[in-house]
Structures are given as C-alpha cells and as structure tokens.
Design a protein around this motif. Structure first.
Motif, short mmCIF file in Angstrom:
data_model
loop_
_atom_site.label_atom_id
_atom_site.label_comp_id
_atom_site.label_asym_id
_atom_site.label_seq_id
_atom_site.Cartn_x
_atom_site.Cartn_y
_atom_site.Cartn_z
N CYS A 1 23.75 9.22 26.35
CA CYS A 1 24.89 8.89 25.48
C CYS A 1 24.73 9.46 24.08
CB CYS A 1 25.11 7.38 25.43
SG CYS A 1 23.87 6.48 24.49
N GLY A 2 23.57 10.04 23.78
CA GLY A 2 23.38 10.66 22.48
C GLY A 2 23.02 9.68 21.38
N ASN A 3 22.76 8.45 21.76
CA ASN A 3 22.39 7.43 20.79
C ASN A 3 21.04 7.74 20.15
OD1 ASN A 3 22.16 4.97 19.39
ND2 ASN A 3 21.10 4.04 21.12
N ALA A 4 21.03 7.90 18.84
CA ALA A 4 19.78 8.19 18.13
C ALA A 4 19.32 6.94 17.41
CB ALA A 4 20.01 9.32 17.14
N PHE A 5 18.04 6.63 17.55
CA PHE A 5 17.52 5.43 16.89
C PHE A 5 16.05 5.63 16.55
CE2 PHE A 5 15.11 3.82 20.51
CZ PHE A 5 15.68 4.53 21.55
N GLU A 6 15.57 4.77 15.69
CA GLU A 6 14.18 4.86 15.28
C GLU A 6 13.42 3.66 15.79
OE1 GLU A 6 14.15 5.20 11.07
OE2 GLU A 6 14.73 7.30 11.09
N GLU B 1 11.35 8.74 16.18
CA GLU B 1 12.79 8.90 16.37
C GLU B 1 13.05 9.25 17.83
OE1 GLU B 1 14.95 11.30 13.44
OE2 GLU B 1 13.17 11.09 12.21
N TYR B 2 14.05 8.60 18.35
CA TYR B 2 14.42 8.84 19.74
C TYR B 2 15.89 9.23 19.81
CZ TYR B 2 10.14 6.44 21.07
OH TYR B 2 8.84 6.08 21.23
#
Ligand SMILES: [Zn+2]
Length: 93
Positions: free
Chosen positions: A11-16, A5-6
């Motif tokens: 920008c606070g974008n969370a993604f895997e 997970e990042y």
C-alpha cells in the motif's frame, strides 16, 4: 537506538520504527498486514547530505567530460588543450 524506516510494498505506507540494533526487522505493514521493506538510512539529515553531495559530484564529472568532448571536436589544435590542462588544479602529481 536507531530509527528504522519501512515502506510497505503493497500500500506504500511509510513509517518509522524505533528499534534496537539487535531487534528483528519488521515484516508486516501495520496498516494492511502485507510485506514491508526496510529503507537503509542513518537519519534523514545524513541521507540528504550524502545524496546531495553525490549528485553534485556526479554532475560535475559528467559536465567536465562533456565539455572536454566538445572542446576536442571543436578545436583539434593540441596547444590549446595543453594550456587548459596545466591551468587545472585537479591534477595531483
Ligand atoms: Zn501496507
């Protein structure tokens, strides 16, 4: 293969990201191209369980200390607290 997970620090974008364990961690946000940080986790299920257990444990410890403090200041008679200690099953010796 683990899922990482990042979270973008910009920008606070969370993604895997599904990566092999030997793969280099991602550095750039796919949205804005800024720096991302990897979140340490072994799956959301495990994370939830772990943190839940920890907070419960911590809280109970704190509560016990607080209760002990209040008891000591409220009742300076030693016979009372001795009784309480004996009844507690937490002692291991
Ligand atoms: Zn971003």
């Amino acid at each position: 293969m683990p899922t990482y997970e990042y979270e973008c620090t910009s920008c606070g974008n969370a993604f895997e990201a599904f990566q092999s364990i030997t793969a280099k961690p991602l550095r750039k946000c796919p949205k804005c191209g800024k720096k991302v940080q990897r979140l340490i986790s072994a799956g959301s299920g495990f994370l939830f369980k772990g943190s839940g257990f920890y907070s419960t444990d911590y809280r109970s410890k704190e509560y016990q200390q607080q209760a002990k403090k209040e008891k000591e200041s409220a009742a300076p008679v030693k016979t009372d607290s001795k009784k309480e200690k004996k009844a507690k099953p937490s002692k291991k010796s």
